[in-house]
Scaffold this motif. Structure first.
Motif, PDB file in Angstrom:
ATOM      1  N   UNK B 229       0.848  -1.194   0.000  1.00 36.47           N
ATOM      2  CA  UNK B 229       0.000   0.000   0.000  1.00 36.47           C
ATOM      3  C   UNK B 229       0.879   1.238   0.000  1.00 36.47           C
ATOM      4  N   UNK B 230       0.428   2.234  -0.699  1.00 40.46           N
ATOM      5  CA  UNK B 230       1.118   3.523  -0.589  1.00 40.46           C
ATOM      6  C   UNK B 230       0.090   4.528  -0.086  1.00 40.46           C
ATOM      7  N   UNK B 231       0.323   5.008   1.137  1.00 34.97           N
ATOM      8  CA  UNK B 231      -0.685   5.875   1.758  1.00 34.97           C
ATOM      9  C   UNK B 231      -0.073   7.230   2.089  1.00 34.97           C
ATOM     10  N   UNK B 232      -0.800   8.235   1.722  1.00 31.86           N
ATOM     11  CA  UNK B 232      -0.366   9.598   2.022  1.00 31.86           C
ATOM     12  C   UNK B 232      -0.946  10.002   3.377  1.00 31.86           C
ATOM     13  N   UNK B 233      -0.072  10.176   4.350  1.00 33.08           N
ATOM     14  CA  UNK B 233      -0.524  10.485   5.698  1.00 33.08           C
ATOM     15  C   UNK B 233      -0.808  11.975   5.887  1.00 33.08           C
ATOM     16  N   UNK B 234      -1.203  12.354   7.092  1.00 33.76           N
ATOM     17  CA  UNK B 234      -1.613  13.737   7.333  1.00 33.76           C
ATOM     18  C   UNK B 234      -0.453  14.725   7.392  1.00 33.76           C
ATOM     19  N   UNK B 235       0.701  14.295   7.869  1.00 30.88           N
ATOM     20  CA  UNK B 235       1.748  15.276   8.164  1.00 30.88           C
ATOM     21  C   UNK B 235       2.887  15.299   7.158  1.00 30.88           C
ATOM     22  N   UNK B 236       2.957  14.287   6.304  1.00 30.76           N
ATOM     23  CA  UNK B 236       4.085  14.159   5.372  1.00 30.76           C
ATOM     24  C   UNK B 236       5.420  14.095   6.079  1.00 30.76           C
ATOM     25  N   UNK B 237       5.441  13.563   7.290  1.00 27.14           N
ATOM     26  CA  UNK B 237       6.722  13.390   7.991  1.00 27.14           C
ATOM     27  C   UNK B 237       6.822  11.934   8.427  1.00 27.14           C
ATOM     28  N   UNK B 280      -9.095  -7.529   3.302  1.00 24.14           N
ATOM     29  CA  UNK B 280      -8.999  -6.332   4.139  1.00 24.14           C
ATOM     30  C   UNK B 280      -8.975  -5.040   3.329  1.00 24.14           C
ATOM     31  N   UNK B 281      -9.072  -5.182   2.017  1.00 20.54           N
ATOM     32  CA  UNK B 281      -8.910  -3.968   1.196  1.00 20.54           C
ATOM     33  C   UNK B 281      -9.984  -2.918   1.487  1.00 20.54           C
ATOM     34  N   UNK B 282     -11.194  -3.390   1.679  1.00 18.17           N
ATOM     35  CA  UNK B 282     -12.289  -2.445   1.925  1.00 18.17           C
ATOM     36  C   UNK B 282     -12.133  -1.777   3.284  1.00 18.17           C
ATOM     37  N   UNK B 283     -11.703  -2.594   4.250  1.00 19.39           N
ATOM     38  CA  UNK B 283     -11.507  -2.056   5.593  1.00 19.39           C
ATOM     39  C   UNK B 283     -10.433  -0.975   5.583  1.00 19.39           C
ATOM     40  N   UNK B 284      -9.382  -1.233   4.806  1.00 23.47           N
ATOM     41  CA  UNK B 284      -8.300  -0.252   4.737  1.00 23.47           C
ATOM     42  C   UNK B 284      -8.792   1.033   4.074  1.00 23.47           C
ATOM     43  N   UNK B 285      -9.575   0.835   3.031  1.00 22.68           N
ATOM     44  CA  UNK B 285     -10.131   1.994   2.329  1.00 22.68           C
ATOM     45  C   UNK B 285     -11.014   2.813   3.269  1.00 22.68           C
ATOM     46  N   UNK B 287     -10.873   2.908   6.488  1.00 27.21           N
ATOM     47  CA  UNK B 287     -10.009   3.536   7.493  1.00 27.21           C
ATOM     48  C   UNK B 287      -9.426   4.839   6.962  1.00 27.21           C
ATOM     49  N   UNK B 288      -8.887   4.752   5.745  1.00 29.01           N
ATOM     50  CA  UNK B 288      -8.226   5.919   5.174  1.00 29.01           C
ATOM     51  C   UNK B 288      -9.202   7.065   4.928  1.00 29.01           C
ATOM     52  N   UNK B 289     -10.381   6.706   4.435  1.00 28.75           N
ATOM     53  CA  UNK B 289     -11.307   7.805   4.154  1.00 28.75           C
ATOM     54  C   UNK B 289     -11.810   8.434   5.446  1.00 28.75           C
ATOM     55  N   UNK B 290     -11.917   7.615   6.474  1.00 35.00           N
ATOM     56  CA  UNK B 290     -12.344   8.149   7.770  1.00 35.00           C
ATOM     57  C   UNK B 290     -11.320   9.135   8.325  1.00 35.00           C
ATOM     58  N   UNK B 294      -4.916   9.454   1.995  1.00 38.12           N
ATOM     59  CA  UNK B 294      -5.145   9.051   0.600  1.00 38.12           C
ATOM     60  C   UNK B 294      -4.373   7.773   0.253  1.00 38.12           C
ATOM     61  N   UNK B 295      -5.117   6.821  -0.318  1.00 44.41           N
ATOM     62  CA  UNK B 295      -4.427   5.635  -0.834  1.00 44.41           C
ATOM     63  C   UNK B 295      -3.944   5.968  -2.237  1.00 44.41           C
ATOM     64  N   UNK B 296      -2.634   5.953  -2.414  1.00 48.06           N
ATOM     65  CA  UNK B 296      -2.099   6.287  -3.737  1.00 48.06           C
ATOM     66  C   UNK B 296      -1.854   5.025  -4.566  1.00 48.06           C
ATOM     67  N   UNK B 297      -1.749   3.904  -3.876  1.00 47.89           N
ATOM     68  CA  UNK B 297      -1.508   2.661  -4.616  1.00 47.89           C
ATOM     69  C   UNK B 297      -1.899   1.482  -3.745  1.00 47.89           C
ATOM     70  N   UNK B 298      -2.475   0.491  -4.366  1.00 51.15           N
ATOM     71  CA  UNK B 298      -2.711  -0.759  -3.652  1.00 51.15           C
ATOM     72  C   UNK B 298      -2.371  -1.886  -4.626  1.00 51.15           C
ATOM     73  N   UNK B 299      -1.394  -2.652  -4.254  1.00 51.71           N
ATOM     74  CA  UNK B 299      -0.975  -3.694  -5.178  1.00 51.71           C
ATOM     75  C   UNK B 299      -0.946  -5.038  -4.453  1.00 51.71           C
TER      76      UNK B 299
END
Lengths: 234, 360
Positions: B229-237, B280-285, B287-290, B294-299
């Motif tokens: 998964x590639x996830x863009x978090x809130x703080x970019x740190x 778990x893909x839907x659960x992860x999605x 989670x992220x939207x909540x 942002x999910x940038x990639x899911x492979x």
């Protein structure tokens, strides 16, 4: 069958085989016509027919060599054998195409007959008898050639082998005197393509000979079908 | 549409095809996959009636190919490995010959025009086949198979020797044809099979080694289910790393999470492993939207077809069977390779794949 026949007829002309066959046939028949018929001062064309046996012997393998060998080599037989047609249709279609070219060649005789007509009276019965004999001979030899073509992938092998086989048919009558076993002697005489043909050129119409040539044609076409059939199973 | 039962072809002592059974339903595109010499072409030649089987039965549209070959064959369009083209004919002449050969009853002109348009050979109809490029010849071969609109199309390595653009064109065409015809297609090019086929049969050493969709076969071969998964978090740190890891770990069904490298600036990849039962893909999605991430990639890093192919054909032992498809009960049956393959064979198989990959 019609499709195969039409394609083969086309292929005879596009590949040039038909032109070579017809040209060589006309050259030799013309030579014999001039030399043996015109020069003789008689209108009987039998000497021409007699001599043409040897020419037909070498020419028919040219006509039949590629009929089935090439299909196998280029794998075009896959198209034919997976089409909704029977094996006999394939064989007969090809056979009839070769026979047609042969008939076109042989029919030059009627041109010669017209020429003879100017010089004297043509005995049509003998001429037609001879024509018919030559047709039977070709029908049998083409079946042999086609059969040999089904055995190999190589055109040259098919041609050379067919020539050898047909040449043996020609020679067989000349060594009957040397065979001492009686039954073998009789057998070779009975199976002589040459003797039976010569009989026709002497003006004798022998029904057994007619049946002999027709049976040979049927038999070898049947063998060809069997070869194709067997290839599937092996 | 096609039913094959216990098909065997023996050449002398060698069994080229050893007890193959399968069924193809109407409108399916089936891919035959296997290394060279696996028995693909032999099977196809038997299906089309070019050669006879030693034992077993083939039913095309309910007709036994040995009992009523003409009827069975009239249902099949076949493109062999080497297209059966008469090179001294024009395309038009050849297709007309095929039309007659197949005793086609459809209106000649319109039907041949349709076939030519479909295969994109209308512009070369008057040219001699010997003067055509390989790609055109292949398409004429395909056109030949399509004459008389047979319900079943059998295509033996239809893209061999074509350039990448032509390969894509032929694939698109096959997919299009799959809507109207039942198609069996063989190849040793994996992406091709994956791109075109609904279902795959892997043949190895004359036996069916696997049968199912690419995913089904992959699932049956592995117990691990991993994804990246590639996830863009809130703080970019770097603090995102721990935050996201913990959140994903809390999801039901996740066995293991590991934060990977920073792939884009301030954005991290996460390797997630699941228990294999829960998706778990839907659960992860959710989670992220909540959280507003942002999910940038899911492979899914499950087995690729290439892995499966190698696994099966190089004799790696595997046992297992799953019920994957509903209509055809135990369609997946992974056959144990007897492990006779020598190492040198494996090497060959490997290099072949590389070559094909290269062509791609």
């Amino acid at each position: 069958m019609g499709a195969i026949y039409r394609r083969e007829m086309g292929a005879f002309f596009t590949s040039g085989v038909a032109y070579v066959f017809l040209a060589v046939f006309y050259v030799f028949s013309g030579y014999y016509f001039y030399n043996d018929v015109i020069q003789s001062g008689f209108t009987d064309a039998s000497p021409l027919f007699k001599n043409m046996f040897r020419i037909v012997l070498f020419l028919i393998p040219i006509l039949t060599m590629r009929l089935l060998s090439e299909e196998k080599k280029n794998r075009t037989d896959q198209g034919l054998l997976t089409a909704p047609i029977g094996l006999s249709e394939i064989v007969v279609g090809k056979y009839l195409a070769a026979l047609t070219i042969y008939i076109i060649a042989e029919s030059i005789i009627f041109v010669y007959a017209i020429i003879l007509g100017y010089l004297g009276d043509v005995v049509w019965a003998t001429l037609l008898g001879n024509y018919f004999a030559m047709l039977l001979l070709g029908a049998a030899f083409i079946a042999v050639g086609l059969f040999i073509s089904s055995l190999t992938e190589n055109q040259m092998t098919a041609a050379v082998f067919s020539m050898a086989v047909l040449f043996v048919c020609y020679l067989s009558s000349s060594f009957t005197d040397k065979i001492e076993t009686k039954w073998l002697n009789d057998l070779v005489k009975e199976l002589s393509f040459y003797d039976r043909y010569i009989e026709f050129t002497q003006g004798i119409f022998n029904l057994t000979s007619v049946l002999f040539y027709i049976s040979a044609a049927f038999l070898f076409n049947f063998f060809t079908v069997r070869v194709l059939e067997k290839r599937r199973w092996s | 549409m096609i039913e094959v039962k216990n098909l065997v072809k023996r050449y002398g002592d060698k069994k080229a095809v050893n007890n193959i059974s399968f069924k193809v339903e109407k409108g399916e595109i089936l891919g035959f996959l296997g290394p060279n010499g696996a028995g693909k072409s032999t099977t196809m030649n038997m299906l089309t009636g070019y050669i006879s089987s030693t034992s077993g039965q083939i039913l095309i549209n309910g007709t036994d190919i040995l009992e009523d070959p003409k009827k069975a064959k009239s249902n099949i369009g076949y493109l062999p490995e080497i297209p059966p083209l008469y090179v001294d004919m024009t395309v038009d002449g050849y297709l007309n010959f095929v039309y007659d050969l197949k005793k086609c009853k459809l209106p000649r002109k319109a039907h041949l025009k349709d076939v030519c348009d479909l295969c994109k050979i209308s512009d070369v109809r008057n040219r001699l086949i010997k003067n055509l490029s390989k790609g055109y010849k292949q398409r004429v071969g395909l056109a030949q198979a399509l004459v008389n609109n047979p319900p079943v199309l059998i295509l033996d390595e239809p893209t061999v020797g074509l350039d990448p653009k032509q390969i894509i064109e032929i694939r698109t065409l096959i997919k299009k044809l799959g809507k109207r015809h039942t198609v069996i297609l063989s190849s040793h090019i994996l992406p091709e099979i994956q791109a075109v086929c609904d279902r795959i049969i892997i043949i190895n050493k004359g036996v069916v080694a696997a049968d199912g969709t690419a995913d089904e076969i992959a699932n049956s071969l592995t117990n691990e289910h991993k994804m990246t998964l590639r996830i863009e978090g809130p703080t970019h740190t770097i603090s995102d790393k721990a935050l996201i890891t913990d959140a994903i770990r809390a999801i039901n069904g996740v066995k293991y999470v590991r934060a990977d490298m920073e792939r884009e600036k301030g954005i991290y990849d996460f390797d997630v492993e699941t228990d294999g039962k829960t998706d778990v893909r839907r659960a992860i999605n959710a989670l992220c939207s909540e959280k507003g991430w942002n999910i940038l990639m899911l492979q899914l890093s499950d087995l690729t077809l290439e892995d499966i192919f190698m696994k099966i054909t190089t004799g790696e032992q595997y046992e297992g069977a799953i019920n994957a498809s509903s209509e055809m009960k135990p369609r997946i049956n992974i056959v144990l390779d007897s492990g006779e393959t020598t190492n040198s064979d494996n090497d060959n198989a490997g290099s072949e794949l590389d070559d094909n990959g290269g062509v791609q």
